[in-house]
Design a protein around this motif. Sequence first.
Motif, short mmCIF file in Angstrom:
data_model
loop_
_atom_site.label_atom_id
_atom_site.label_comp_id
_atom_site.label_asym_id
_atom_site.label_seq_id
_atom_site.Cartn_x
_atom_site.Cartn_y
_atom_site.Cartn_z
N PRO A 624 0.81 -1.23 0.00
CA PRO A 624 0.00 0.00 0.00
C PRO A 624 0.83 1.27 0.00
CG PRO A 624 -0.88 -1.59 1.58
CD PRO A 624 0.45 -2.10 1.13
N ALA A 628 0.71 4.02 -2.87
CA ALA A 628 0.34 5.39 -2.52
C ALA A 628 1.36 6.39 -3.08
CB ALA A 628 0.23 5.53 -1.01
N LEU A 691 -5.23 3.04 0.84
CA LEU A 691 -3.89 3.59 0.76
C LEU A 691 -3.61 4.52 1.92
CD1 LEU A 691 -3.63 4.44 -3.05
CD2 LEU A 691 -2.88 2.36 -1.87
N ASN A 694 -4.03 9.15 1.79
CA ASN A 694 -4.70 9.07 0.49
C ASN A 694 -5.42 10.35 0.09
OD1 ASN A 694 -6.77 9.04 2.31
ND2 ASN A 694 -7.30 6.87 1.98
#
Length: 1046
Positions: A624, A628, A691, A694
């Motif tokens: 993640p 991101a 994420l 985000n």
Amino acid sequence: MAAAAALEAVAPLGALWGLVQDFVMGQQEGPADQVAADVKSGSYTVLQVVEALGSSLENPEPRTRARGIQLLSQVLLQCHCLLLEKEVVHLILFYENRLKDHHLVIPSVLQGLRALSLCAALPPGLAVSVLKAIFQEVHVQSLPQVDRHTVYSIITNFMRTREEELKGLGADFTFGFIQVMDGEKDPRNLLVAFRIVYDLISRDYSLGPFVEELFEVTSCYFPIDFTPPPNDPHGIQREDLILSLRAVLASTPRFAEFLLPLLIEKVDSEILSAKLDSLQTLNACCAVYGQKELKDFLPSLWASVRREVFQTASERVEAEGLAALNSLTACLSRSVLRADAEDLLDSFLSNILQDCRHHLCEPDMKLVWPSAKLLQAAAGASARACDHITSSVLPLLLEQFHKHSQSNQRRTILEMILGFLKLQQKWSYEDKDERPLSGFKDQLCSLIFMALTDPNTQLQLVGIRTLTVLGAQPDLLSSGDLELAVGHLYRLSFLEEDSQSWAAALEASGTLAALYPVAFSSHLVPKLAEDLCTEGSYLARGDGPTRCSRHPRCLQALSAVSTHPSIVKETLPLLLQHLCQMNRGIMSPGTSEVTAICQSLQQVAEKCQRDPESCWYFHQTAVPCLLALAVQASMPEKEHSVLTKVLLEDEVLATMVSVIATATTHLSPDLATQSVAHVVPLFLDGNISFLPENSFSGRFQPFQDGSSGQRRLVALLMALVCSLPRNVEIPQLNRLMRELLELSCCQSCPFSSTAAAKCFAGLLNKHPAGQQLDEFLQLAMDKVEAGLSSGPCRSQAFTLLLWVTKALVLRYHPLSSCLTDRFMGLLSDPELGPAAADGFSLLMSDCTDVLTRAGHAEVRIMFRQRFFTDNVPALVQGFHAAPQDVKPNYLKGLSHVLNRLPKPVLLPELPTLLSLLLEALSCPDSVVQLSTLSCLQPLLLEAPQVMSLHVDTLVTKFLNLSASPSMAVRIAALQCMHALTHLPTPVLLPYKPQVIRALAKPLDDKKRLVRKEAVSARGECQHSFCLQVSAGEPWQLSPPSLAYTD
């Protein structure tokens, strides 16, 4: 009616009589098989055959009797299972009586007895009767080889089925067999005879007073010295005889008093093969001997082994001598002693120490290594031996280390200490205080730390290895020792310039971190975190490369110590935090810095694969975060950070793909399902909820109207979905495949279209057969045909075709042949022809990022062989039919296929394809030249006879290419010239002046690697041309002569 029946019965018997006469009197061999077939079908009985042979069996002419018995024996060999017990009895009596007949009859009689020895209906007692008759009536060694082999077969059959009956004969059976075997010289018979002797001993047959005789009749062949003649049809190798005889000699302790003096005599001889065979046999004997058998011979055995290790010029003899010493010590170690018995192990080890210890103290150190090897061989046999020798030798070596001041001498001593420490790892100790190393721990640590601070690199390397082995001893090092060790490893990793010490220190850190995670978490990881922060500040200030060169070392050190789950939970956040700081503009990274971080992350991911919990932790933490950062970098902003530009570069995205793929391949199906459920909606719907951080400045829509930067991130999607286990269901698969198909033909960004094509192919490869797969394939073919027809997307459509074809070729999909034909048709395309030729290399190669076995792709084990069989004939045909301007495309494609084909598959086809390979060497394309040379070089070694037919062309082509503008081609051509020397010398001699003269030019090449290959090739050619062809004897014989006899 009765008369008709009688006539019908007489007719077949008349036919039988005719067959018998044809065989006996007409000297025809075919009737025997016909009679046997008729008996098996029930047309005749064995009794009727005997009656038909009546006159032949009683004929006064020995040759006629022999033919009659031969016919009966051949029938029995095929029909013995049909015999009744009563028939067997009569036949046995008949054959036993005929053993007294003329010598011409005996071979046929033995064949009949062999057939009867296979009968299940053989009554008890007859096996013994048959063998007694053979032992008494037949002088076996006067018979031809095939008849002697028949006797051995009869004995083998009876030993397999009538063991208890034969054991009832007692030692008479053993004596009888000794008479049968005595004087045997044919290797075919000896293999059977050795097996019989082994079974006699291993199955506890009575040897009685004939132990020595049985030993003599087998040991006379020791050592075996037999070399089979060329093109031997029997396939018997010298090693087969050696192993069979060794199994006999080492099968019983009762041979010890006779065998051990023989072995000592042969070890002390001057014949290398005799030394090796004797030492190997001694090694085998120690597995069955005890102290009782060895006691009287230990001094002589030790003297022989010691002399071979001290004086031999052969590494093989030295290795076998050390192995024999290890076996001797192990044998003495495992023997159970009575309370009043002498401990032979203690006295044996004392003798070894007495003869070796003083060499460890000699100033010139000439016999240091032979002595150390002997001591270590004995110490490695048992815990008792290891304790005895280590406790005596280790103080001496520690003292010698401090006495010598030169680094080379200290390195030698430390290497010996390392050898003894490794032996300690073989044995476990319940009580910590019982371990011999406990009393020397402080001295060992002090010595190791001295080595690590010595300026001599080689001494440092031995010190690092010794520290690693010492640290592997459970609960030996204290916390203070570990803190000092960590400090030294840190210093070597970051302060030493020598790459060997640095790499060794990293490896040792990884090994010890898995054993002592707390020590490394407390003393090393904080230092690395501080260094990483410091190096980041240097990057931010834009300091020069000399100062910033510590940055990659720091990253590699963090990944190296990530060998324990608890350490991974500290190092992974550090690496990710460092990457995020670059994104925030705290430092100014370049491509190399970001790539280095990603490579370190990949190394951590590889280490996490060993532990499912660590693997999932890495995946849910790193993936993640990387996604991101990549999504943030792809967002349209007025002012992009430096990292934003760097993260979207091809090289950085490729390393991120490796990280994500490595973090995904070992996930369990359940955890993989959780992960893909987040990632696919991210790319299809822009769902960024999973994420971290985000809050992006725009929407993430790589498949809709996303920017070029967003489309490039499809490579990260490929990394995850193409690394999943096959049984993981991918959400919204139908929509995803269509989006990938559209993006694969997008001309605005070649990187994105290629990534989409690879992702589509990876999913296609794993998809189960069925309607949905057929729909995806149809969509892909429609897209390919539309793109290839015309327009600006031809290159992208070709790339899609290439990857879809590879996906189907790997899994043997039925449509793969159609796609391959379409792909092959593009070789004649003026625009795409060269790319199609290069595409064959991809079809035959293993990929690294998609369609890999590690990524759970369906890869059939022989796909290359099948591709070769299905497509090379069409390639050859296409080459011959193609216009001159596109022939190089066919040659390049063929060269790529052959270069990556397993050589055992290529060799049978070589005569038909070699002319094309030679023509490919004339192609101006350096890629074709290099690929073809790489294909030819191993063929020169493996198929010299075929290659010799084209030696004139080969020499000319290779010498011309040794002056090629391409350095890689020049090197490959010189390597082929080197391999050319493996062709028969008479074939090469006419080219001596030309080759020697032409190879002088590359000696002055401006590239060092080319000059190196030129020196090697020219030297080997000169040596080969100087060799004289000499004809020797086809095999060597030594008494007793072992040779094939008729």
